[in-house]
Scaffold this motif. Structure first.
Motif, PDB file in Angstrom:
ATOM      1  N   THR A 147     -88.168 -16.401  31.494  1.00 52.65           N
ATOM      2  CA  THR A 147     -89.079 -17.286  32.227  1.00 52.65           C
ATOM      3  C   THR A 147     -89.451 -18.535  31.438  1.00 52.65           C
ATOM      4  OG1 THR A 147     -91.172 -16.316  31.425  1.00 52.65           O
ATOM      5  CG2 THR A 147     -90.095 -15.244  33.306  1.00 52.65           C
ATOM      6  N   ILE A 148     -89.222 -18.525  30.123  1.00 54.27           N
ATOM      7  CA  ILE A 148     -89.641 -19.645  29.287  1.00 54.27           C
ATOM      8  C   ILE A 148     -88.866 -20.906  29.685  1.00 54.27           C
ATOM      9  CG2 ILE A 148     -89.693 -20.563  26.927  1.00 54.27           C
ATOM     10  CD1 ILE A 148     -90.059 -17.704  25.938  1.00 54.27           C
ATOM     11  N   GLY A 149     -89.595 -21.971  29.879  1.00 53.82           N
ATOM     12  CA  GLY A 149     -88.948 -23.224  30.254  1.00 53.82           C
ATOM     13  C   GLY A 149     -89.687 -23.925  31.366  1.00 53.82           C
ATOM     14  N   ARG A 150     -89.001 -24.836  31.995  1.00 49.24           N
ATOM     15  CA  ARG A 150     -89.613 -25.729  32.975  1.00 49.24           C
ATOM     16  C   ARG A 150     -90.179 -25.002  34.185  1.00 49.24           C
ATOM     17  NH1 ARG A 150     -86.269 -30.715  35.835  1.00 49.24           N
ATOM     18  NH2 ARG A 150     -87.963 -31.474  37.198  1.00 49.24           N
ATOM     19  N   TYR A 151     -89.499 -23.949  34.623  1.00 41.07           N
ATOM     20  CA  TYR A 151     -89.908 -23.266  35.851  1.00 41.07           C
ATOM     21  C   TYR A 151     -90.613 -21.941  35.561  1.00 41.07           C
ATOM     22  CZ  TYR A 151     -86.641 -26.652  37.807  1.00 41.07           C
ATOM     23  OH  TYR A 151     -85.998 -27.818  38.146  1.00 41.07           O
ATOM     24  N   GLN A 152     -91.315 -21.892  34.463  1.00 36.12           N
ATOM     25  CA  GLN A 152     -91.888 -20.610  34.040  1.00 36.12           C
ATOM     26  C   GLN A 152     -92.841 -20.021  35.072  1.00 36.12           C
ATOM     27  OE1 GLN A 152     -94.403 -20.385  30.421  1.00 36.12           O
ATOM     28  NE2 GLN A 152     -93.234 -18.543  29.955  1.00 36.12           N
ATOM     29  N   ASN A 153     -93.770 -20.792  35.588  1.00 38.53           N
ATOM     30  CA  ASN A 153     -94.746 -20.251  36.532  1.00 38.53           C
ATOM     31  C   ASN A 153     -94.068 -19.661  37.767  1.00 38.53           C
ATOM     32  OD1 ASN A 153     -96.961 -20.871  34.946  1.00 38.53           O
ATOM     33  ND2 ASN A 153     -97.239 -22.893  35.856  1.00 38.53           N
ATOM     34  N   LYS A 154     -93.060 -20.361  38.309  1.00 38.62           N
ATOM     35  CA  LYS A 154     -92.355 -19.857  39.487  1.00 38.62           C
ATOM     36  C   LYS A 154     -91.613 -18.564  39.171  1.00 38.62           C
ATOM     37  CE  LYS A 154     -91.725 -24.373  41.695  1.00 38.62           C
ATOM     38  NZ  LYS A 154     -90.739 -25.381  42.184  1.00 38.62           N
ATOM     39  N   LEU A 155     -90.971 -18.519  38.007  1.00 37.64           N
ATOM     40  CA  LEU A 155     -90.237 -17.316  37.618  1.00 37.64           C
ATOM     41  C   LEU A 155     -91.186 -16.142  37.370  1.00 37.64           C
ATOM     42  CD1 LEU A 155     -87.569 -18.927  35.249  1.00 37.64           C
ATOM     43  CD2 LEU A 155     -87.185 -17.966  37.533  1.00 37.64           C
ATOM     44  N   LEU A 156     -92.347 -16.441  36.806  1.00 33.28           N
ATOM     45  CA  LEU A 156     -93.339 -15.378  36.598  1.00 33.28           C
ATOM     46  C   LEU A 156     -93.833 -14.832  37.929  1.00 33.28           C
ATOM     47  CD1 LEU A 156     -95.405 -16.813  33.609  1.00 33.28           C
ATOM     48  CD2 LEU A 156     -94.123 -14.669  33.613  1.00 33.28           C
ATOM     49  N   ILE A 161     -93.903 -10.427  42.030  1.00 33.82           N
ATOM     50  CA  ILE A 161     -93.517  -9.884  43.337  1.00 33.82           C
ATOM     51  C   ILE A 161     -92.539  -8.721  43.175  1.00 33.82           C
ATOM     52  CG2 ILE A 161     -92.302 -10.408  45.491  1.00 33.82           C
ATOM     53  CD1 ILE A 161     -93.387 -13.298  45.194  1.00 33.82           C
ATOM     54  N   THR A 162     -91.578  -8.884  42.274  1.00 30.67           N
ATOM     55  CA  THR A 162     -90.603  -7.815  42.031  1.00 30.67           C
ATOM     56  C   THR A 162     -91.289  -6.558  41.505  1.00 30.67           C
ATOM     57  OG1 THR A 162     -88.943  -9.488  41.468  1.00 30.67           O
ATOM     58  CG2 THR A 162     -88.472  -7.222  40.825  1.00 30.67           C
ATOM     59  N   SER A 163     -92.262  -6.731  40.618  1.00 30.51           N
ATOM     60  CA  SER A 163     -92.975  -5.569  40.063  1.00 30.51           C
ATOM     61  C   SER A 163     -93.782  -4.849  41.142  1.00 30.51           C
ATOM     62  CB  SER A 163     -93.891  -6.010  38.916  1.00 30.51           C
ATOM     63  OG  SER A 163     -95.006  -6.752  39.382  1.00 30.51           O
ATOM     64  N   VAL A 164     -94.367  -5.608  42.069  1.00 29.58           N
ATOM     65  CA  VAL A 164     -95.126  -4.989  43.163  1.00 29.58           C
ATOM     66  C   VAL A 164     -94.202  -4.182  44.058  1.00 29.58           C
ATOM     67  CG1 VAL A 164     -96.493  -5.463  45.244  1.00 29.58           C
ATOM     68  CG2 VAL A 164     -96.953  -6.726  43.129  1.00 29.58           C
ATOM     69  N   VAL A 165     -93.039  -4.746  44.373  1.00 30.28           N
ATOM     70  CA  VAL A 165     -92.051  -4.026  45.187  1.00 30.28           C
ATOM     71  C   VAL A 165     -91.612  -2.746  44.472  1.00 30.28           C
ATOM     72  CG1 VAL A 165     -89.718  -4.123  46.148  1.00 30.28           C
ATOM     73  CG2 VAL A 165     -91.236  -6.111  46.348  1.00 30.28           C
ATOM     74  N   ALA A 166     -91.406  -2.839  43.163  1.00 26.49           N
ATOM     75  CA  ALA A 166     -90.992  -1.663  42.383  1.00 26.49           C
ATOM     76  C   ALA A 166     -92.086  -0.595  42.379  1.00 26.49           C
ATOM     77  CB  ALA A 166     -90.651  -2.079  40.956  1.00 26.49           C
ATOM     78  N   VAL A 167     -93.341  -1.012  42.303  1.00 29.00           N
ATOM     79  CA  VAL A 167     -94.459  -0.055  42.372  1.00 29.00           C
ATOM     80  C   VAL A 167     -94.429   0.709  43.690  1.00 29.00           C
ATOM     81  CG1 VAL A 167     -96.973   0.127  42.586  1.00 29.00           C
ATOM     82  CG2 VAL A 167     -95.982  -1.289  40.772  1.00 29.00           C
ATOM     83  N   ILE A 168     -94.190  -0.001  44.778  1.00 29.95           N
ATOM     84  CA  ILE A 168     -94.137   0.632  46.101  1.00 29.95           C
ATOM     85  C   ILE A 168     -92.954   1.595  46.189  1.00 29.95           C
ATOM     86  CG2 ILE A 168     -93.814   0.194  48.568  1.00 29.95           C
ATOM     87  CD1 ILE A 168     -95.230  -2.517  48.111  1.00 29.95           C
ATOM     88  N   ILE A 184     -88.583   1.965  37.573  1.00 31.60           N
ATOM     89  CA  ILE A 184     -89.793   2.375  36.865  1.00 31.60           C
ATOM     90  C   ILE A 184     -90.204   1.340  35.819  1.00 31.60           C
ATOM     91  CG2 ILE A 184     -88.675   3.746  35.039  1.00 31.60           C
ATOM     92  CD1 ILE A 184     -90.950   5.784  35.396  1.00 31.60           C
ATOM     93  N   ILE A 185     -89.228   0.688  35.190  1.00 30.65           N
ATOM     94  CA  ILE A 185     -89.576  -0.336  34.202  1.00 30.65           C
ATOM     95  C   ILE A 185     -90.178  -1.559  34.885  1.00 30.65           C
ATOM     96  CG2 ILE A 185     -88.589  -2.001  32.576  1.00 30.65           C
ATOM     97  CD1 ILE A 185     -86.858   0.112  31.451  1.00 30.65           C
ATOM     98  N   PHE A 186     -89.602  -1.991  36.005  1.00 32.44           N
ATOM     99  CA  PHE A 186     -90.195  -3.106  36.751  1.00 32.44           C
ATOM    100  C   PHE A 186     -91.588  -2.730  37.254  1.00 32.44           C
ATOM    101  CE2 PHE A 186     -86.114  -5.459  37.291  1.00 32.44           C
ATOM    102  CZ  PHE A 186     -86.610  -6.733  37.043  1.00 32.44           C
ATOM    103  N   ALA A 187     -91.740  -1.479  37.695  1.00 32.84           N
ATOM    104  CA  ALA A 187     -93.049  -1.042  38.189  1.00 32.84           C
ATOM    105  C   ALA A 187     -94.097  -1.118  37.086  1.00 32.84           C
ATOM    106  CB  ALA A 187     -92.951   0.382  38.744  1.00 32.84           C
ATOM    107  N   TYR A 188     -93.753  -0.650  35.894  1.00 31.32           N
ATOM    108  CA  TYR A 188     -94.723  -0.670  34.788  1.00 31.32           C
ATOM    109  C   TYR A 188     -94.882  -2.066  34.190  1.00 31.32           C
ATOM    110  CZ  TYR A 188     -96.004   4.198  34.541  1.00 31.32           C
ATOM    111  OH  TYR A 188     -96.554   5.413  34.828  1.00 31.32           O
TER     112      TYR A 188
END
Length: 409
Positions: A147-156, A161-168, A184-188
């Motif tokens: 995520t480091i770089g110009r588009y960091q906020n968007k990538l974060l 969103i991906t982590s929330v989907v993984a939690v579900i 499980i890693i994305f969820a955590y």
């Protein structure tokens, strides 16, 4: 410049894991403690603290001293890999001594940080179960590096969103194989991101010490709620993490927009009372011991009373900053080497008291030696790899300071 209180939390979390594993792996100790065991069996919750702390510290570090992708990953490698290799070697030696050697594929899988407790790709080596969390941490760092770089906020935000989907997904579906591993890693990672964004919360929300401790007092009840038959459930541990965040926002808070009105104060405490009531009611429906339910329900009230007394009468008591920094700095080494040493001590034909003394003293001594004598020269080599001699000489003192400060700044 490291935050003394965050280092204290880091050290305490490592000691909680350490103490819990003494009860698990020293024969006869759990039986000797009886029901008191529940007071020290908080290793998973301590790891959740590590995840939140990791996210918060990375954010503070990058805000204060931004790094490129290469610089960031080199700092993380320098901090983690040298001691991790030592931990793997110790684990293999103890496994040989116990005549329970993991397969070559399992060893390689652990070296490549592909291990989980569930063994979706590779299981964690039995003689060093805490290493499961390192595969998660490495993934968090690699994801953050991207995520480091110009588009960091968007990538974060995409990561969030991906982590929330993984939690579900983890909450609804059975997990297996590579899909289960990354789910499980994305969820955590949602918990790591919670720590990362806690610095933003601290800018806009005023949390005093009493309220922070009131929320922290809810941790045992939320941690023991029966959400699912799956113990390692990201949604449950995310909620546990939310009880820790107010304390973090208090410790790292600065430049807050303070809404200091009676209504604001009442609303903050009204929210806490509602959560406390709901969690208490659900807690008494679980299958835990009645005495533990009562203790967990009374703990927040006790913590509020204690911190009120502290702020009124005991503020003259000073925490030793050098001690906090010391236990914070050796916490990583202690965390990843203590389990194989405890297993090794348990193989000896000594009485329980002698085993406990050895199992406490030896890991602490080894952690200190590895952290202050083994780790710094290797970390310097990693950080200076590829640099010219002249550049190295000009930066040598700053690199030493970086290693001394745990490579977190």
């Amino acid at each position: 410049m490291r935050n003394v209180y965050l280092e204290l939390i880091r050290g305490i979390a490592a000691l909680v894991v350490f103490t819990g594993h003494l009860t698990l792996y020293i024969d006869g100790f759990r039986e000797a403690l009886g029901n008191v065991t529940m007071l020290v069996n908080w290793g998973t919750e301590a790891v959740i603290v590590f995840f939140i702390l990791s996210g918060a510290v990375i954010r503070l570090s990058m805000d204060a001293n931004p790094k490129s992708r290469l610089q960031f990953i080199k700092h993380r490698i320098a901090r983690i890999i040298p001691l991790y290799i030592i931990a793997i070697i110790l684990t293999i030696i103890v496994s040989f001594a116990a005549r329970n050697v993991p397969s070559v594929s399992v060893i390689v899988g652990n070296l490549l940080f592909l291990q989980t407790l569930q063994g979706y790709i590779y299981p964690t080596m039995w003689a060093n179960m805490p290493l499961w969390s390192l595969s998660f941490e490495i993934f968090f760092y690699l994801a953050y590096t991207l995520t480091i770089g110009r588009y960091q906020n968007k990538l974060l935000y995409i990561w969030v969103i991906t982590s929330v989907v993984a939690v579900i997904i983890q909450s609804l579906l059975p997990l297996t194989g590579i899909f289960g591993h990354f789910t499980i890693i994305f969820a955590y990672s949602s918990i790591w991101l919670l720590g990362y964004y806690s610095t933003d919360i601290s800018k806009y929300v005023k949390v005093d010490l009493i309220l922070a401790y009131a929320w922290l007092g809810l941790l045992p009840m939320t941690a023991r709620l029966h959400f699912s038959d799956e113990y390692f459930l990201a949604v449950k541990h995310f909620i546990v993490g939310c009880t820790i965040i107010p304390l973090f926002t208090f410790l790292i808070g600065h430049r807050k927009i303070v809404i200091d009105t009676k209504q604001g104060i009442r609303l903050k405490w009204l929210l806490w009372i509602m959560v406390y009531t709901i969690v208490t009611l659900f807690s008494f429906r679980t299958q835990s011991l009645l005495i533990s339910k009562i203790l967990y329900a009374l703990l927040p009230i006790l913590m509020i009373a204690t911190i009120c007394l502290y702020t009124k009468y005991l503020q003259s008591i000073q925490i030793n900053k050098n001690f906090c920094l010391l236990i914070g700095q050796i916490s990583y080494a202690l965390y990843i080497i203590h389990t194989p040493i405890i297993h090794a001590v348990n193989l000896l034909s000594f009485n329980l008291g002698t085993k406990l003394i050895l199992a406490i003293i030896i890991p602490v001594i080894f952690a200190y030696i590895f952290e202050f004598y083994f780790h710094p020269p290797l970390a310097r080599k990693i950080l200076t790899y590829g640099r010219t001699n002249s550049f190295y000489k000009s930066k040598k003192s700053s690199i030493k300071d970086c290693v001394k400060n745990g490579l977190d700044d």
